[in-house]
Design an enzyme around this catalytic site. Structure first.
Site, short mmCIF file in Angstrom:
data_model
loop_
_atom_site.label_atom_id
_atom_site.label_comp_id
_atom_site.label_asym_id
_atom_site.label_seq_id
_atom_site.Cartn_x
_atom_site.Cartn_y
_atom_site.Cartn_z
CE1 TYR A 59 -4.07 1.40 -0.35
CE2 TYR A 59 -4.56 -0.77 0.54
CZ TYR A 59 -4.96 0.38 -0.14
OH TYR A 59 -6.25 0.48 -0.60
CD GLU A 61 -4.42 5.92 0.80
OE1 GLU A 61 -5.55 5.53 0.50
OE2 GLU A 61 -4.17 6.53 1.86
CG ASP A 205 -6.28 11.28 -24.47
OD1 ASP A 205 -5.32 10.54 -24.17
OD2 ASP A 205 -7.46 10.92 -24.39
CB THR A 231 -2.31 4.27 -22.47
OG1 THR A 231 -1.79 4.20 -23.80
CG2 THR A 231 -3.76 4.75 -22.52
CE LYS A 234 -4.87 2.81 -25.72
NZ LYS A 234 -5.81 3.92 -25.93
NE ARG A 240 -4.72 -3.80 -20.22
CZ ARG A 240 -4.95 -3.33 -21.44
NH1 ARG A 240 -5.72 -2.28 -21.63
NH2 ARG A 240 -4.42 -3.92 -22.49
C1 LIG Z 1 -6.88 4.30 -25.11
C2 LIG Z 1 -7.29 5.72 -24.94
C3 LIG Z 1 -7.72 6.21 -23.70
C4 LIG Z 1 -8.03 5.35 -22.50
O1 LIG Z 1 -7.18 4.44 -22.05
P1 LIG Z 1 -7.70 3.29 -21.04
O2 LIG Z 1 -6.45 2.79 -20.45
O3 LIG Z 1 -8.46 2.31 -21.86
O4 LIG Z 1 -8.58 3.95 -20.04
C5 LIG Z 1 -7.98 7.55 -23.60
N1 LIG Z 1 -7.85 8.38 -24.64
C6 LIG Z 1 -7.46 7.95 -25.84
C7 LIG Z 1 -7.33 8.91 -26.96
C8 LIG Z 1 -7.19 6.59 -26.05
O5 LIG Z 1 -6.82 6.17 -27.25
#
Ligand SMILES: *Cc1c(COP(=O)(O)O)cnc(C)c1O
Length: 412
Positions: A59, A61, A205, A231, A234, A240
């Site tokens: 843990y 936090e 994003d 993320t 990817k 993840r």
């Molecule tokens: C994949 C993605 C997310 C979200 O990612 P998660 O890990 O699935 O929550 C947010 N914004 C964009 C543009 C994405 O391609």
């Protein structure tokens, strides 16, 4: 190899054969079908080892040096290493590596910069915006007033003049750039200029292209955006999870928006795995990988176009492409089902024109497996053959099995 060792570990087999079977079944599915889902990849055995480590028990936090729990001295080092590696990889003043997912990173970015009811300008969901960009089914659509920009119907490209006009009309508090299916580079400088013109924050994003950014194969949003959300699983090929990059002046607001505002304890095993992935992404081998991923996506796009599919924007700059299968006489949903039966796993996606669903494909996972241009071309032939019904689904499935057998994602 470690993966199969982990999965076949006597411990899980003996204690819980039911789950051991499921894990091995999924490894078999991933190893014997083509992973064309643009958001997926095969993370390394080292990353999987960190994920399966006893750091999962801890843990923690708070942040390194300022935790709400005792016994954090070792995990603090792991998080500091992850932060330092992320900062250096992306040239950012500050990195927060605690976000549990890409969506949680976006939630925290909004929490850092916005108040409920604020206006936000983002790509419309019908054009490739993510759920967190204003879907009524998501917190974003309920708590903020989203205005959507689109892409040009004929070219599929972002119309920066439309974005500017919408910004002038709606005076958003933040502009979001980033998409789940846009195949071209985003002009971050243009977005910065538009945001500045109306006094808005710019949130990038970069969930999809951040791995290409790490490998020098796509432009870096960090110098332009106030906050970059991403993320780690990817193209970047880590565990993840999510992360946020920003300048020093927003560091504290971003950190407080992640913890304690939107999350509790950090997942230290995942943070350690992120550190491992950032270490891998800083190598020349990853640089070469990122460039190959793009080259393979271009080859795949050209080969599918030669087979008669309509490729949005006529190609790609990135790891992904979107295609309309209608010229082959099949709609996106039917196509996805037929391809899945033949062992080609992919998503449908919105297309810039009309309501028909298209197909989204990516080359990150295939490239990690070691496939090259010749395989992309063969896949395109099989793909179109299955859609046209000139190649029997069962025969295609056998060929996919043979192909994947030559490129095992986890050899041994
Ligand atoms: C994949 C993605 C997310 C979200 O990612 P998660 O890990 O699935 O929550 C947010 N914004 C964009 C543009 C994405 O391609």
């Amino acid at each position: 190899m470690p993966v199969t060792q982990t999965l076949e570990a006597d411990v899980l087999r003996r204690q819980d054969p039911e789950l051991a079977e499921i894990l091995l079944g999924e490894l078999d599915r991933q190893s014997t079908t083509l992973q064309l889902i643009a958001a997926e990849n095969f993370t390394s055995p080292a990353v999987l080892a960190a994920l399966g480590s006893p750091l999962a028990n801890k843990y923690a936090e708070g942040y390194p040096g300022a935790r709400h729990h005792g016994g954090c001295e070792i995990v603090d080092v792991a998080e500091r290493v992850a932060i330092d590696r992320a900062r250096s990889l992306f040239g950012a003043d500050h990195a927060n590596v605690q976000s549990h997912s890409g969506s949680s990173a976006v939630l925290a970015a909004y929490a850092a910069l916005l108040r409920p009811g604020d206006t936000v300008l983002a790509m419309g969901l019908a054009f490739g915006g993510h759920l967190t960009h204003g879907s009524p089914a998501n917190f974003s659509g309920r708590w903020f007033d989203f205005v959507g920009y689109g892409v040009e119907a004929d070219t599929g490209l972002i119309d920066y003049e439309q974005v500017r006009a919408l910004a002038r009309t709606h005076r958003p508090k933040a502009v979001v750039c980033g998409s789940i299916s846009y195949p071209r580079h985003i002009d971050y400088a243009a977005f910065r200029e538009i945001a500045d013109e109306v006094g808005a924050y710019l949130i990038a994003d970069a969930a999809h292209p951040i791995g290409l950014v790490a490998g020098g194969a796509a432009p870096n949003p960090v110098p332009y955006a106030d906050v970059v959300c991403a993320t780690t699983h990817k193209v970047l090929r880590g565990p993840r999870g999510g992360m946020i990059l920003c300048g020093a002046e927003l560091a504290e607001r971003v950190d407080r928006a992640v913890f304690p505002f939107t999350q509790g304890g950090a997942q230290m095993h995942t943070i350690a795995a992120k550190a491992v992935a950032f270490g891998e992404a800083a190598t020349p081998a990853f640089r070469a990988y990122a460039h190959q991923v793009v080259a393979h996506a271009r080859t795949l796009a050209a080969a599918l176009e030669a087979e008669g599919l309509a490729i949005t924007t006529g190609g790609t700059d990135t790891h992904l492409l979107t295609a309309d299968p209608a010229p082959l006489g099949v709609d996106g949903r039917t196509a996805r089902g037929r391809l899945a039966a033949a062992g080609m796993v992919l998503d449908t996606c919105a297309l810039p024109h009309g309501d028909a669903r298209g197909l989204r494909l990516g080359t990150a996972a295939l490239t990690t497996q070691g496939m090259g241009d010749a395989e992309m071309e063969r896949i395109a032939v099989l793909f179109a053959g299955v859609l046209r019904d000139d190649i029997d689904g069962r025969q295609a499935r056998e060929e996919v099995r043979e192909l994947t057998g030559r490129f095992p994602p986890y050899p041994g």
